[in-house]
Scaffold this motif. Structure first.
Motif, PDB file in Angstrom:
ATOM      1  N   UNK A  34     -17.628 -74.132  -9.429  1.00 41.58           N
ATOM      2  CA  UNK A  34     -17.919 -75.523  -9.052  1.00 41.58           C
ATOM      3  C   UNK A  34     -17.623 -75.862  -7.592  1.00 41.58           C
ATOM      4  N   UNK A 137     -10.602 -74.978 -28.466  1.00 43.57           N
ATOM      5  CA  UNK A 137     -11.835 -75.464 -29.076  1.00 43.57           C
ATOM      6  C   UNK A 137     -12.797 -75.944 -28.002  1.00 43.57           C
ATOM      7  N   UNK A 138     -12.648 -75.403 -26.777  1.00 48.81           N
ATOM      8  CA  UNK A 138     -13.513 -75.867 -25.710  1.00 48.81           C
ATOM      9  C   UNK A 138     -14.233 -74.719 -25.014  1.00 48.81           C
ATOM     10  N   UNK A 139     -15.339 -75.066 -24.398  1.00 55.66           N
ATOM     11  CA  UNK A 139     -16.010 -74.133 -23.498  1.00 55.66           C
ATOM     12  C   UNK A 139     -15.861 -74.686 -22.094  1.00 55.66           C
ATOM     13  N   UNK A 140     -15.908 -73.770 -21.106  1.00 50.08           N
ATOM     14  CA  UNK A 140     -15.771 -74.182 -19.718  1.00 50.08           C
ATOM     15  C   UNK A 140     -17.104 -73.990 -19.001  1.00 50.08           C
ATOM     16  N   UNK A 141     -17.402 -74.880 -18.072  1.00 47.58           N
ATOM     17  CA  UNK A 141     -18.687 -74.812 -17.383  1.00 47.58           C
ATOM     18  C   UNK A 141     -18.516 -74.728 -15.873  1.00 47.58           C
TER      19      UNK A 141
ATOM     20  N   UNK B  84     -10.755 -78.480 -16.784  1.00 52.75           N
ATOM     21  CA  UNK B  84      -9.626 -77.557 -16.880  1.00 52.75           C
ATOM     22  C   UNK B  84      -9.660 -76.703 -15.628  1.00 52.75           C
ATOM     23  N   UNK B  87     -12.923 -76.072 -13.694  1.00 51.81           N
ATOM     24  CA  UNK B  87     -14.072 -76.026 -14.610  1.00 51.81           C
ATOM     25  C   UNK B  87     -14.283 -77.378 -15.287  1.00 51.81           C
ATOM     26  N   UNK B  88     -15.516 -77.667 -15.613  1.00 51.15           N
ATOM     27  CA  UNK B  88     -15.794 -78.753 -16.545  1.00 51.15           C
ATOM     28  C   UNK B  88     -15.433 -78.237 -17.931  1.00 51.15           C
ATOM     29  N   UNK B  89     -14.905 -79.146 -18.759  1.00 52.62           N
ATOM     30  CA  UNK B  89     -14.535 -78.724 -20.106  1.00 52.62           C
ATOM     31  C   UNK B  89     -15.394 -79.486 -21.114  1.00 52.62           C
ATOM     32  N   UNK B  90     -15.997 -78.740 -22.048  1.00 54.43           N
ATOM     33  CA  UNK B  90     -16.865 -79.370 -23.057  1.00 54.43           C
ATOM     34  C   UNK B  90     -16.479 -78.841 -24.436  1.00 54.43           C
ATOM     35  N   UNK B  91     -16.874 -79.570 -25.497  1.00 51.22           N
ATOM     36  CA  UNK B  91     -16.611 -79.036 -26.842  1.00 51.22           C
ATOM     37  C   UNK B  91     -17.221 -77.646 -26.972  1.00 51.22           C
ATOM     38  N   UNK B  92     -16.566 -76.791 -27.707  1.00 49.82           N
ATOM     39  CA  UNK B  92     -16.991 -75.387 -27.772  1.00 49.82           C
ATOM     40  C   UNK B  92     -18.442 -75.254 -28.241  1.00 49.82           C
ATOM     41  N   UNK B  93     -19.207 -74.517 -27.453  1.00 49.80           N
ATOM     42  CA  UNK B  93     -20.572 -74.181 -27.897  1.00 49.80           C
ATOM     43  C   UNK B  93     -20.635 -72.669 -28.013  1.00 49.80           C
ATOM     44  N   UNK B  94     -21.025 -72.205 -29.172  1.00 49.44           N
ATOM     45  CA  UNK B  94     -21.170 -70.757 -29.347  1.00 49.44           C
ATOM     46  C   UNK B  94     -22.515 -70.491 -29.967  1.00 49.44           C
ATOM     47  N   UNK B  95     -23.175 -69.484 -29.427  1.00 46.61           N
ATOM     48  CA  UNK B  95     -24.495 -69.145 -29.960  1.00 46.61           C
ATOM     49  C   UNK B  95     -24.345 -68.308 -31.216  1.00 46.61           C
TER      50      UNK B  95
END
Ligand SMILES: [Zn+2]
Lengths: 476, 95
Positions: A34, A137-141, B84, B87-95
């Protein structure tokens, strides 16, 4: 029943521009997360995208190199979907007026040349990168990649085996490298490939239900995934079941394709014209100018190497296998007018060094001038071929010029009879059997003796002189 | 053109909107009347009109490929719902 696979490939290539597609953020790999973000690529309210001229020019090169027709009028569209790697909730892409269409790529296979049609080449923006930490329970972008220019190259379903798909990808990558518009590094994700595959009864022309394969990160993986998927579909059909249209992910560990956990509904992207970008009108003269500016492409280069230097198909293909190697060869040629000698060195000892070091030509401590100095020493009879290989090894290790290494290691070839005769006497004394064989009429035995002279002289003997002297000495 | 309740629910879902039963009925009527209005265009002969792709009479607006400074990540991440580190933090996305 016999089935024929039908394969279409969708390749995404990251363009090597200084900035992103629609904003001035740097387009670089590997900077901290970022750091290359701005209101445009984050989709903040009130921001306005403006197309990077260089991205369009790069797209034009690819389109023309693949024989596509470039549209005189093109526009961008919004492809709408929600996913956190897409900060705007839409991707700027092209829908019904793609930048270019109807090209082709001829691939060479054992069975001859296959003509693969290219459906379209269009420009779009890339998405960001998601990281899924094990815990939590999070993903980082990371949005550094969001908005970087991406080219989508879509083939028609014209390939019928994993090998054809592999050849198509190899040839396409080579063209892209020659055009110098992308790093084409699958591991870094600058080249990505999805594959569509379906089966149909051999001899028919309809299309079966296809699956879309994703998550292959090498050409080898594309081939393996296709091989697996063809077998899987064959088994389904042979057992009287049907193939379900779905996206499947290649699992490198398990070496199989697995269905992607289905997103909640079929994709409905609701494309509409991107209102923030006015359309683009591309004149015939601009297209012509771009055509003139295209570099020599691999196919043309191969033909020229064969026609001008009398190389075999295989040698011409090896020398043009990367643009860097072909450029290196041509730079050598400017210094030294013996194409076959240079080719011999590049395809032989230099390629051996590249393979054993896992380097390409650019990664070796070798310049056209330093290689020519070495070849020159061999051709002038100053060092033997054998010693030359050792000198090359040393050149790559130390970066010293060939002449200096020859001097330091005392590798100068010995051609004068006086210096060689003592070695020859020694070899004759120590190899009685070969000497007897030769005298009994086995001419080949002399080769063994020459080898011994070379060994004993640490590669310094001139093998031609040694052979002549041996024969003379043994026949007397 | 008629719009079913399912159409409204589907569109709302695509736009990530949560609608109450009441709102679904409300928007069903509204969407129907909007589409009815737009349908009037169908009475026009547009066979000789080029499709419009943009409302402004502009074309070929380019930018030079030169880098301009990006935003300071810390200040941008302040307006993110969650972050975090950088990083931007988003609800977990899993494919
Ligand atoms: Zn930006």
């Amino acid at each position: 029943m016999n089935y024929e696979p039908v394969i279409g490939l969708e390749v995404h290539v990251q363009l090597k521009t200084a900035t992103k597609a629609f904003c001035g953020c740097a387009n670089v790999f590997g900077t901290r997360e970022n750091t290359n973000i701005c209101p445009v690529c984050l989709g903040l309210p009130g921001s306005l995208p403006v197309l990077n001229e260089k991205a369009l020019k790069a797209a034009m090169k690819v389109a023309l190199a693949l024989g596509c027709q470039v549209r005189s009028f093109t526009k961008f569209d919004r492809k709408n979907y929600y996913y956190p790697d897409l900060p705007k909730n839409f991707q700027i892409s092209q829908y019904d007026m793609p930048f270019s269409e109807h090209g082709s790529l001829d691939i060479c296979l054992e069975g001859g040349i296959r003509h693969i049609r290219i459906k379209r080449v269009h420009l779009e923006e890339d998405a960001g990168k998601l990281i899924h930490p094990e815990e939590g329970a999070e993903s980082l972008v990371d949005y550094n990649r969001a908005g970087t220019p991406l080219l989508e190259i879509v083939s028609e379903p014209d390939m019928h085996s994993p090998d054809e798909a592999y050849a198509y990808l190899t040839d396409l990558k080579l063209i892209l490298q020659y055009l110098d518009i992308s790093d084409c590094d699958m591991e870094k994700g600058s080249l990505r490939c999805d594959a569509n595959v379906s089966l149909r009864p051999a001899g028919t022309t309809g299309l079966g239900v296809k699956s879309e394969l994703k998550n292959m990160n090498s050409f080898r993986a594309v081939r393996l995934a296709l091989e697996y998927e063809i077998k899987r579909q064959e088994a389904e059909l042979s057992d009287g079941r049907s193939v379900v249209q779905e996206t499947r992910l290649w699992n490198e560990k398990k070496q199989m394709t697995l269905p992607m956990r289905s997103k909640e509904e079929a994709h409905d992207y609701r494309y509409f014209p991107e209102p923030d970008l006015p359309p683009f009108v591309i004149s015939a003269s601009e297209i012509e100018e771009a055509k003139q500016g295209l570099p020599e492409l691999p196919k043309e280069k191969r033909s020229r190497f064969i026609a001008s230097f009398g190389f075999s198909d295989k040698d011409a293909a090896t020398l043009s296998a990367t643009r860097a190697l072909a450029d290196f060869f041509e730079a050598c040629l400017k210094l030294y007018d013996k194409p076959k000698k240079i080719a011999h060195w590049l395809i032989g000892p230099v390629s051996f060094q590249m393979n054993s070091r896992g380097q390409d030509i650019g990664g070796l401590r070798l310049t056209p001038a330093s290689l020519i100095e070495l070849i020159d020493l061999v051709e002038a009879g100053k060092i033997s071929q054998l010693a030359a290989k050792e000198v090359l090894q040393e050149m790559l290790e130390s970066g010293k010029p060939a002449g200096k290494i020859v001097e330091e290691k005392n590798l100068s070839q010995v051609s004068d009879a006086g210096s060689l005769s003592s070695v020859i006497e020694e070899v004759i004394a120590a190899n009685k059997k070969s000497v007897d064989d030769f005298r009994a009429g086995k001419e080949n035995a002399v080769m063994f003796l020459v080898g011994q002279v070379m060994r004993l002289s640490k590669g310094k003997a001139n093998p031609k002189t040694a052979r002549e002297m041996l024969i003379e000495r043994l026949k007397s | 053109m008629s719009i079913s309740r399912d159409d409204v629910t589907y569109i709302a879902h695509l736009a990530r909107l949560g609608l109450s039963e009441e709102e679904i009925s409300h928007f069903q009527g509204q969407l129907e009347s909007i589409l009815e209005y737009v349908d009037k265009l169908k009475t026009l002969d547009v066979s000789r009109v080029e499709p419009m792709t943009h409302v402004l009479d502009l074309k070929n607006v380019y930018r030079k490929d030169s880098v301009v400074p990006s935003l300071d990540p810390q200040s941008v991440l302040k307006i993110a719902p969650a972050a975090q580190g950088q990083f931007y933090k988003v609800p977990k996305v899993i494919e």
